[in-house]
Scaffold this motif. Structure first.
Motif, mmCIF file in Angstrom:
data_model
loop_
_atom_site.group_PDB
_atom_site.id
_atom_site.type_symbol
_atom_site.label_atom_id
_atom_site.label_comp_id
_atom_site.label_asym_id
_atom_site.label_seq_id
_atom_site.Cartn_x
_atom_site.Cartn_y
_atom_site.Cartn_z
ATOM 1 N N SER A 208 32.217 21.167 -69.737
ATOM 2 C CA SER A 208 33.164 21.456 -68.110
ATOM 3 C C SER A 208 31.890 21.679 -67.270
ATOM 4 N N CYS A 229 42.779 14.814 -73.895
ATOM 5 C CA CYS A 229 43.157 16.223 -74.143
ATOM 6 C C CYS A 229 41.942 17.142 -74.097
ATOM 7 N N ARG A 230 40.766 16.782 -73.773
ATOM 8 C CA ARG A 230 39.610 17.643 -73.896
ATOM 9 C C ARG A 230 39.842 18.858 -72.954
ATOM 10 N N SER A 231 39.572 19.968 -73.341
ATOM 11 C CA SER A 231 39.694 21.228 -72.785
ATOM 12 C C SER A 231 38.713 21.311 -71.517
ATOM 13 N N GLU A 234 40.485 20.241 -68.638
ATOM 14 C CA GLU A 234 41.575 21.432 -68.152
ATOM 15 C C GLU A 234 40.978 22.332 -67.269
ATOM 16 N N SER A 235 39.799 22.818 -67.520
ATOM 17 C CA SER A 235 39.100 23.773 -66.752
ATOM 18 C C SER A 235 38.715 23.198 -65.374
#
Ligand SMILES: [Zn+2]
Length: 344
Positions: A208, A229-231, A234-235
């Motif tokens: 991230s 769908c990598r987190s 998301e962040s």
């Protein structure tokens, strides 16, 4: 020579064209042509050292009759080509024109050298200076609306590196070359207006922090990000107040109908482009990526016949102060010792 331009016979016009072609030939080789062109193409003269632009006065001429300037703020003298790709080279404007015709055709260093009658080292330096000038195009890109983002990886390439400096391969670790750390990670994004962005973010899996450093200044809050769908995404989306649509691996569309088809298309176009060149050192890969993105832009916006000129006039005024020494001492875009820590 006196011509009444509205009352000429074909013979007169042919003579005039011949005359102008002689002048053009002389101008292409003349030592002060490049500085005149750079001045004409630049919106304003800026100090290459302190970037001040309202404190410049004319200050005589060099021995080649090139206008010299003085910056009243930092007291340094310069000419219009200082720190551009043409600074301190013996190349003429005509040489650069021919060079850009080769660039537009994506010719190899060897073929370019043969066509413009320069040696391969000169041509290699010309290319890397141009690629550095094209990085300004990436720096200006902004993305908005619906933005697809995804990363790809490529094996690290050590082309041009001395054997003694290469990471030592340990024979005990047979699977070492498959390690994800031994790959360059490139982040790509494309928005609904076809603005495109590709940047090396590091090696191994994307984090991230890398997404933040690369895309953080490129996307304003309120836009939509479409990713896998990598987190890590998301962040990033959360921190920047972006609407996020994610697509599960091995599925084409998510439940709201979003796909990653545009960004995947961009990645595969890039693989097609880079395969023209027989191995590009990872040290210079970002330059080739910038070339690809710029080429996509001119393919779309400019008629093919004008590509060499467009590229020439865009790059010639950019600050590109890379030297031959910098080229040979170029660093990898990440710490190669950490990437290959498992070798030691
Ligand atoms: Zn200055």
């Amino acid at each position: 020579m006196n011509y009444d331009l509205n009352n000429m016979t074909p013979r007169d016009i042919e003579k005039l064209i011949e005359f102008l072609q002689t002048i053009l030939g002389n101008t292409l080789e003349s030592k002060n042509t490049i500085s005149k062109v750079v001045k004409q193409e630049s919106e304003n003269i800026e100090c290459p050292y302190c970037h001040c632009n309202d404190c410049i006065i004319k200050s005589g001429y060099t021995k080649n009759k090139i206008q010299r300037y003085l910056c009243k703020t930092c007291r340094k003298k310069f000419i219009s080509t200082t720190n551009t790709l043409c600074y301190r080279t013996k190349l003429s404007f005509g040489d650069w024109q021919l060079f850009f015709e080769c660039m537009a055709d994506c010719l190899s260093i060897r073929k370019t050298a043969a066509k413009i009658h320069k040696n391969k080292n000169t041509v290699f330096a010309m290319r890397l200076k141009v690629l550095q000038a094209l990085s300004t195009f990436r720096n200006k890109v902004k993305l908005s609306g619906e933005i697809q983002a995804d990363e790809f990886s490529m094996p690290i390439n050590f082309k041009g590196m001395k054997q003694s400096n290469m990471p030592r391969y340990s024979k005990k670790r047979k699977s070492a070359s498959k390690k994800v750390n031994h790959k360059v990670c490139v982040l790509g994004a494309i928005d609904e207006n076809d603005n495109q962005y590709l940047e090396i973010v590091g090696n191994g899996e994307i984090t991230s922090k890398e997404i933040e450093e690369s895309l953080g200044s490129k996307i304003e809050a309120g836009n939509m990000l479409i990713t896998d769908c990598r987190s890590a995404y998301e962040s990033f989306a959360k921190n920047h107040n972006l609407k996020l649509e994610q697509i599960k691996s091995k599925t084409y569309k998510n439940e709201n109908g979003y796909t990653l088809s545009e960004i995947n298309g961009l990645h595969s176009n890039f693989f097609g482009f880079i395969s023209h060149f027989k191995g590009v050192s990872t040290k210079h890969l970002q330059g080739y990526i910038d070339w690809f993105v710029y080429k996509k832009y001119i393919d779309y916006a400019i008629e093919v016949i004008n590509h060499p000129k467009e590229m020439l006039y865009y790059t010639i005024k950019q600050k590109s102060n890379i030297t031959i020494k910098d080229i040979y001492n170029a660093d990898f875009p990440f710490d190669i010792d950490i990437a290959y820590a498992d070798y030691h």
